[in-house]
Design a protein around this motif. Structure first.
Motif, PDB file in Angstrom:
ATOM      1  N   UNK A 151      -2.548 -15.069 -11.870  1.00 31.30           N
ATOM      2  CA  UNK A 151      -1.991 -15.421 -10.426  1.00 31.30           C
ATOM      3  C   UNK A 151      -0.833 -14.653  -9.946  1.00 31.30           C
ATOM      4  N   UNK A 152       0.157 -14.762 -10.788  1.00 36.07           N
ATOM      5  CA  UNK A 152       1.393 -13.990 -10.442  1.00 36.07           C
ATOM      6  C   UNK A 152       1.130 -12.624 -10.356  1.00 36.07           C
ATOM      7  N   UNK A 153       0.355 -12.003 -11.295  1.00 34.87           N
ATOM      8  CA  UNK A 153       0.028 -10.515 -11.004  1.00 34.87           C
ATOM      9  C   UNK A 153      -0.785 -10.174  -9.691  1.00 34.87           C
ATOM     10  N   UNK A 154      -1.742 -11.142  -9.411  1.00 39.78           N
ATOM     11  CA  UNK A 154      -2.413 -10.822  -8.086  1.00 39.78           C
ATOM     12  C   UNK A 154      -1.449 -10.916  -6.917  1.00 39.78           C
ATOM     13  N   UNK A 155      -0.662 -11.826  -6.918  1.00 37.83           N
ATOM     14  CA  UNK A 155       0.212 -12.234  -5.735  1.00 37.83           C
ATOM     15  C   UNK A 155       1.371 -11.136  -5.570  1.00 37.83           C
ATOM     16  N   UNK A 156       1.909 -10.745  -6.797  1.00 40.80           N
ATOM     17  CA  UNK A 156       2.906  -9.614  -6.919  1.00 40.80           C
ATOM     18  C   UNK A 156       2.297  -8.325  -6.248  1.00 40.80           C
ATOM     19  N   UNK A 157       0.965  -7.949  -6.579  1.00 44.48           N
ATOM     20  CA  UNK A 157       0.158  -6.719  -6.338  1.00 44.48           C
ATOM     21  C   UNK A 157       0.199  -6.952  -4.742  1.00 44.48           C
ATOM     22  N   UNK A 175      11.190 -12.609  -5.229  1.00 47.77           N
ATOM     23  CA  UNK A 175      10.067 -13.053  -4.913  1.00 47.77           C
ATOM     24  C   UNK A 175       9.247 -13.152  -6.407  1.00 47.77           C
ATOM     25  N   UNK A 176       9.310 -12.254  -7.066  1.00 46.81           N
ATOM     26  CA  UNK A 176       8.743 -12.216  -8.656  1.00 46.81           C
ATOM     27  C   UNK A 176       9.513 -13.352  -9.385  1.00 46.81           C
ATOM     28  N   UNK A 177      10.587 -13.635  -9.292  1.00 50.14           N
ATOM     29  CA  UNK A 177      11.317 -14.601  -9.985  1.00 50.14           C
ATOM     30  C   UNK A 177      10.861 -15.873  -9.536  1.00 50.14           C
ATOM     31  N   UNK A 178      10.466 -16.115  -8.177  1.00 41.51           N
ATOM     32  CA  UNK A 178      10.090 -17.353  -7.546  1.00 41.51           C
ATOM     33  C   UNK A 178       8.743 -17.759  -8.073  1.00 41.51           C
ATOM     34  N   UNK A 179       7.793 -16.489  -8.038  1.00 42.32           N
ATOM     35  CA  UNK A 179       6.502 -16.817  -8.815  1.00 42.32           C
ATOM     36  C   UNK A 179       6.459 -17.327 -10.064  1.00 42.32           C
ATOM     37  N   UNK A 180       7.472 -16.647 -10.905  1.00 42.34           N
ATOM     38  CA  UNK A 180       7.705 -17.130 -12.185  1.00 42.34           C
ATOM     39  C   UNK A 180       7.943 -18.514 -12.412  1.00 42.34           C
ATOM     40  N   UNK A 224       1.881  -8.542  -2.455  1.00 36.11           N
ATOM     41  CA  UNK A 224       3.131  -8.450  -1.782  1.00 36.11           C
ATOM     42  C   UNK A 224       3.378  -6.822  -1.874  1.00 36.11           C
ATOM     43  N   UNK A 225       3.396  -6.363  -3.020  1.00 36.82           N
ATOM     44  CA  UNK A 225       3.866  -5.015  -3.258  1.00 36.82           C
ATOM     45  C   UNK A 225       3.071  -3.983  -2.236  1.00 36.82           C
ATOM     46  N   UNK A 226       1.667  -4.387  -2.110  1.00 34.83           N
ATOM     47  CA  UNK A 226       0.968  -3.411  -0.972  1.00 34.83           C
ATOM     48  C   UNK A 226       1.593  -3.739   0.313  1.00 34.83           C
ATOM     49  N   UNK A 227       1.970  -5.013   0.758  1.00 37.60           N
ATOM     50  CA  UNK A 227       2.506  -5.157   2.050  1.00 37.60           C
ATOM     51  C   UNK A 227       3.987  -4.560   2.103  1.00 37.60           C
ATOM     52  N   UNK A 228       4.636  -4.576   1.147  1.00 38.63           N
ATOM     53  CA  UNK A 228       6.040  -3.856   1.276  1.00 38.63           C
ATOM     54  C   UNK A 228       5.921  -2.489   1.144  1.00 38.63           C
ATOM     55  N   UNK A 229       4.796  -1.905   0.449  1.00 39.14           N
ATOM     56  CA  UNK A 229       4.692  -0.374   0.651  1.00 39.14           C
ATOM     57  C   UNK A 229       4.300   0.218   2.033  1.00 39.14           C
TER      58      UNK A 229
END
Length: 221
Positions: free
Chosen positions: A129-135, A166-171, A137-142
């Motif tokens: 789940x963390x990996x999917x959400x991180x990806x 954001x990654x720290x929050x997901x963790x 957001x990374x796509x949006x920020x890109x």
């Protein structure tokens, strides 16, 4: 029903449990031959305690995150109030989480209350789940990266820092609780074996508990 009978049919639990001590019910061997979804009082206790511990683990993890966010805000704005205020809030949250974590893990939960864990129930699920959400957001920020780069290095650092937060929050909110939930039953077994107070509470529960809805056994765990 003998132990051999149970081993041949793990879904058939004995109706009379007084002949079995707690060590029988918490044994890893008994758990291995029982379907993971088979209900038992010990599993109910372990899962409820794990849900509460997972919630407080988020509080523990969120404390340092607040301090990190405060430091980031102060670095961007030049105002030390961010790190002071959020740092104090983070320290208080972590202290509350640690005290509550220890209390929850040393006492039996109230199973009359329905506890619902809406996140993943295992470390693998949490990582996924963390990996999917991180990806995502990374796509949006890109898409915003070219415009951000045109505003200079400071803007890029701000964007990168926000992503790290954001990654720290997901963790803190997803990954750590999922690990706690995934280890709830094993952790409960270990603490029953090593914590005299918790063991006494479980043995007291074993002496008086009866399944209110049928013939479910006290274990396995």
């Amino acid at each position: 029903m003998t132990t051999d009978d149970y081993m041949s049919d793990p879904t058939s639990f004995p109706a009379v449990r007084a002949e079995h001590p707690l060590d029988y019910w918490i044994s890893p061997e008994l758990a291995r031959v029982s379907p993971p979804t088979a209900p038992s009082r010990l599993r109910q206790l372990a899962d409820a305690q794990g849900t509460l511990a997972a919630a407080w683990s988020s509080a523990i993890g969120s404390g340092p995150l607040l301090l990190l966010a405060g430091g980031f805000g102060s670095a961007l704005s030049g105002d030390p109030a961010w790190v002071l205020i959020l740092g104090l809030l983070g320290a208080a949250l972590t202290a509350l989480g640690l005290v509550s974590w220890k209390r929850v893990r040393s006492t039996l939960p109230n199973t009359d209350r329905i506890l619902i864990a809406r996140g993943p129930g295992s470390a693998r699920g949490g990582v996924t789940m963390v990996s999917v959400l991180a990806l995502i957001l990374a796509g949006i920020l890109a898409t915003a990266l070219p415009g951000t780069a045109s505003r200079g290095t400071a803007a890029l650092l701000a964007l990168g820092g926000a992503y790290v937060l954001f990654l720290a929050l997901l963790a803190a909110l997803i990954l750590v609780p999922s690990v706690v939930l995934g280890r709830a039953r094993r952790s409960f077994r270990r603490r029953v074996q090593t914590d005299p107070g918790l063991r006494a509470a479980v043995e007291g529960d074993l002496a008086v508990w009866r399944d209110p809805h049928g013939n479910a056994a006290y274990g396995p765990l």
